[in-house]
Scaffold this motif. Structure first.
Motif, PDB file in Angstrom:
ATOM      1  N   ALA A 256       0.744  -1.310   0.038  1.00 58.83           N
ATOM      2  CA  ALA A 256       0.172   0.034   0.106  1.00 58.83           C
ATOM      3  C   ALA A 256       0.732   1.220  -0.072  1.00 58.83           C
ATOM      4  O   ALA A 256       0.727   2.354  -0.785  1.00 58.83           O
ATOM      5  N   PHE A 257       1.932   1.229   0.886  1.00 53.45           N
ATOM      6  CA  PHE A 257       2.819   2.245   0.703  1.00 53.45           C
ATOM      7  C   PHE A 257       3.654   2.681  -0.485  1.00 53.45           C
ATOM      8  O   PHE A 257       3.548   4.002  -1.031  1.00 53.45           O
ATOM      9  N   ASN A 258       4.124   1.377  -1.214  1.00 57.65           N
ATOM     10  CA  ASN A 258       4.801   1.840  -2.537  1.00 57.65           C
ATOM     11  C   ASN A 258       3.644   2.359  -3.431  1.00 57.65           C
ATOM     12  O   ASN A 258       3.947   3.061  -4.320  1.00 57.65           O
ATOM     13  N   TYR A 259       2.328   1.717  -3.564  1.00 59.92           N
ATOM     14  CA  TYR A 259       1.328   2.417  -4.208  1.00 59.92           C
ATOM     15  C   TYR A 259       1.182   4.025  -4.107  1.00 59.92           C
ATOM     16  O   TYR A 259       1.054   4.640  -4.965  1.00 59.92           O
ATOM     17  N   TYR A 260       0.964   4.337  -2.731  1.00 61.58           N
ATOM     18  CA  TYR A 260       0.825   5.758  -2.406  1.00 61.58           C
ATOM     19  C   TYR A 260       1.988   6.440  -2.923  1.00 61.58           C
ATOM     20  O   TYR A 260       2.091   7.548  -3.432  1.00 61.58           O
ATOM     21  N   ALA A 261       3.450   5.978  -2.763  1.00 62.23           N
ATOM     22  CA  ALA A 261       4.632   6.413  -3.024  1.00 62.23           C
ATOM     23  C   ALA A 261       4.677   6.916  -4.463  1.00 62.23           C
ATOM     24  O   ALA A 261       5.205   8.038  -4.882  1.00 62.23           O
ATOM     25  N   ARG A 262       4.279   5.972  -5.353  1.00 62.73           N
ATOM     26  CA  ARG A 262       4.084   5.791  -6.822  1.00 62.73           C
ATOM     27  C   ARG A 262       3.312   7.258  -7.216  1.00 62.73           C
ATOM     28  O   ARG A 262       3.674   8.113  -7.726  1.00 62.73           O
ATOM     29  N   GLN A 263       2.043   7.259  -6.528  1.00 66.31           N
ATOM     30  CA  GLN A 263       1.396   8.509  -6.926  1.00 66.31           C
ATOM     31  C   GLN A 263       1.997   9.892  -6.430  1.00 66.31           C
ATOM     32  O   GLN A 263       1.976  10.721  -7.029  1.00 66.31           O
ATOM     33  N   CYS A 264       2.536   9.620  -5.268  1.00 67.42           N
ATOM     34  CA  CYS A 264       3.275  11.006  -4.657  1.00 67.42           C
ATOM     35  C   CYS A 264       4.173  11.394  -5.822  1.00 67.42           C
ATOM     36  O   CYS A 264       4.540  12.805  -6.087  1.00 67.42           O
ATOM     37  N   LEU A 265       5.453  10.496  -6.080  1.00 65.69           N
ATOM     38  CA  LEU A 265       6.338  10.724  -6.978  1.00 65.69           C
ATOM     39  C   LEU A 265       6.029  11.345  -8.195  1.00 65.69           C
ATOM     40  O   LEU A 265       6.817  11.799  -8.945  1.00 65.69           O
ATOM     41  N   ARG A 266       4.961  11.221  -8.746  1.00 65.87           N
ATOM     42  CA  ARG A 266       4.442  11.738  -9.968  1.00 65.87           C
ATOM     43  C   ARG A 266       4.195  13.120  -9.957  1.00 65.87           C
ATOM     44  O   ARG A 266       4.366  13.919 -10.945  1.00 65.87           O
ATOM     45  N   VAL A 267       4.127  13.608  -8.570  1.00 65.01           N
ATOM     46  CA  VAL A 267       3.878  14.933  -8.337  1.00 65.01           C
ATOM     47  C   VAL A 267       5.062  15.611  -7.378  1.00 65.01           C
ATOM     48  O   VAL A 267       5.373  16.804  -7.716  1.00 65.01           O
ATOM     49  N   HIS A 268       5.575  14.898  -6.861  1.00 66.43           N
ATOM     50  CA  HIS A 268       6.392  15.439  -5.496  1.00 66.43           C
ATOM     51  C   HIS A 268       7.779  14.974  -5.721  1.00 66.43           C
ATOM     52  O   HIS A 268       8.527  14.311  -4.707  1.00 66.43           O
ATOM     53  N   GLY A 269       8.510  14.661  -7.078  1.00 73.60           N
ATOM     54  CA  GLY A 269       9.845  13.900  -7.265  1.00 73.60           C
ATOM     55  C   GLY A 269      10.730  14.777  -6.319  1.00 73.60           C
ATOM     56  O   GLY A 269      11.980  14.184  -5.879  1.00 73.60           O
ATOM     57  N   ASP A 270      10.707  15.978  -5.996  1.00 74.03           N
ATOM     58  CA  ASP A 270      11.686  16.625  -5.127  1.00 74.03           C
ATOM     59  C   ASP A 270      11.795  16.306  -3.760  1.00 74.03           C
ATOM     60  O   ASP A 270      12.852  16.498  -2.992  1.00 74.03           O
ATOM     61  N   CYS A 271      10.850  15.662  -3.386  1.00 73.36           N
ATOM     62  CA  CYS A 271      10.894  15.063  -1.841  1.00 73.36           C
ATOM     63  C   CYS A 271      12.023  14.158  -1.406  1.00 73.36           C
ATOM     64  O   CYS A 271      12.526  13.994  -0.310  1.00 73.36           O
ATOM     65  N   LEU A 272      12.716  13.668  -2.356  1.00 76.88           N
ATOM     66  CA  LEU A 272      13.654  12.568  -2.341  1.00 76.88           C
ATOM     67  C   LEU A 272      15.169  13.428  -2.449  1.00 76.88           C
ATOM     68  O   LEU A 272      16.117  12.808  -2.239  1.00 76.88           O
ATOM     69  N   ASN A 273      15.135  14.752  -2.407  1.00 81.69           N
ATOM     70  CA  ASN A 273      16.401  15.428  -2.477  1.00 81.69           C
ATOM     71  C   ASN A 273      17.180  15.149  -1.279  1.00 81.69           C
ATOM     72  O   ASN A 273      16.610  15.215  -0.139  1.00 81.69           O
TER      73      ASN A 273
END
Length: 260
Positions: free
Chosen positions: A243-260
């Protein structure tokens, strides 16, 4: 020819669990990256009440944990701007100061060695339900990871910046994974960041559904044995990770900067 149509439920459950272990992939993000992803995931799903709330995860040394800087919203958290602090909220790594309300996280970590991540937020539906001073009612299959696993603190102890609040909240949480705090918000915990994130997502959905159901009539309870069965079926590390991986895939489509 089908081979499983006559198998009992317990055998089918064990078969599915074995398949999950081999089929659902784990992620490789660091603790900092998973915390940043969680902040963005929660922000996009209603946990967006300004600067209110905190997230933390145990650090590399006993008595330490990672958390966000005071002054940054969940939508601004990145892997690089998180702080590492000790139980006295002294900054060991990073710039800025933690939220003083993080003090009660230290109390929860002391009381619960099984907890590795804490999420405290004031999402809209949880906050609204908290104003009614009623416990969370779990009466739908999707919500069953919270079945008999969400505590309730009816008396508001005030702003949680003192040790008193830490003692009260950690005691009220007990051995549960979540707690609804009257006139306040919610606290979700997990053995992993993934689990805590999923529980935090779920408690806001549960509060929303409860308010909708209460407006339409009286909520009917589910059978306790079925609630416990569904709790145990859904509450698996592999399920939480997926479930987390699914939410993360959604997130990274918009918020790729969070992994800086």
């Amino acid at each position: 020819m089908a081979k499983t149509m006559a198998l009992p439920k317990d055998q089918l459950i064990q078969k599915a669990l074995k398949q999950m272990q081999g089929s659902l992939a784990d992620n490789t993000w660091t603790v900092r990256e998973k915390l940043a992803l969680t902040c963005r995931i929660l922000f996009d799903n209603g946990h967006d009440s300004g600067l209110a709330g905190q997230i933390s995860a145990r650090g590399p040394q006993p008595g330490t944990f990672y958390t966000q800087q005071l002054g940054l919203g969940f939508d601004e958290i990145t892997a690089s701007n998180l702080l590492l602090v000790n139980e006295d909220l002294e900054v060991l790594e990073g710039q800025g100061m933690p939220n003083p309300a993080n003090r009660f996280h230290s109390w929860v970590y002391r009381a619960r060695p099984d907890v590795n991540c804490i999420i405290h937020t004031h999402p809209t539906h949880v906050a609204a339900l908290s104003m009614l001073e009623v416990p969370l009612e779990v009466s739908h299959m999707d919500l069953c990871p919270l079945y008999d696993d969400c505590a309730f603190l009816e008396a508001w102890p005030g702003v949680p910046v003192g040790n008193e609040e830490g003692e009260i909240i950690s005691a009220a949480l007990g051995d549960k994974r979540a707690i609804l705090l009257s006139h306040h918000g919610q606290l979700s915990t997990g053995a992993s960041i993934e689990e805590a994130c999923v529980i935090a997502q779920l408690i806001e959905r549960a509060a929303k559904l409860q308010l909708l159901a209460m407006a339409a009539g009286s909520i009917k309870p589910i059978a306790p044995e079925l609630g416990r069965e569904a709790h145990d079926w859904i509450s698996r590390p592999k399920r939480h990770s997926a479930a987390f991986n699914y939410y993360a895939r959604q997130c990274l489509r918009v918020h790729g900067d969070c992994l800086n």
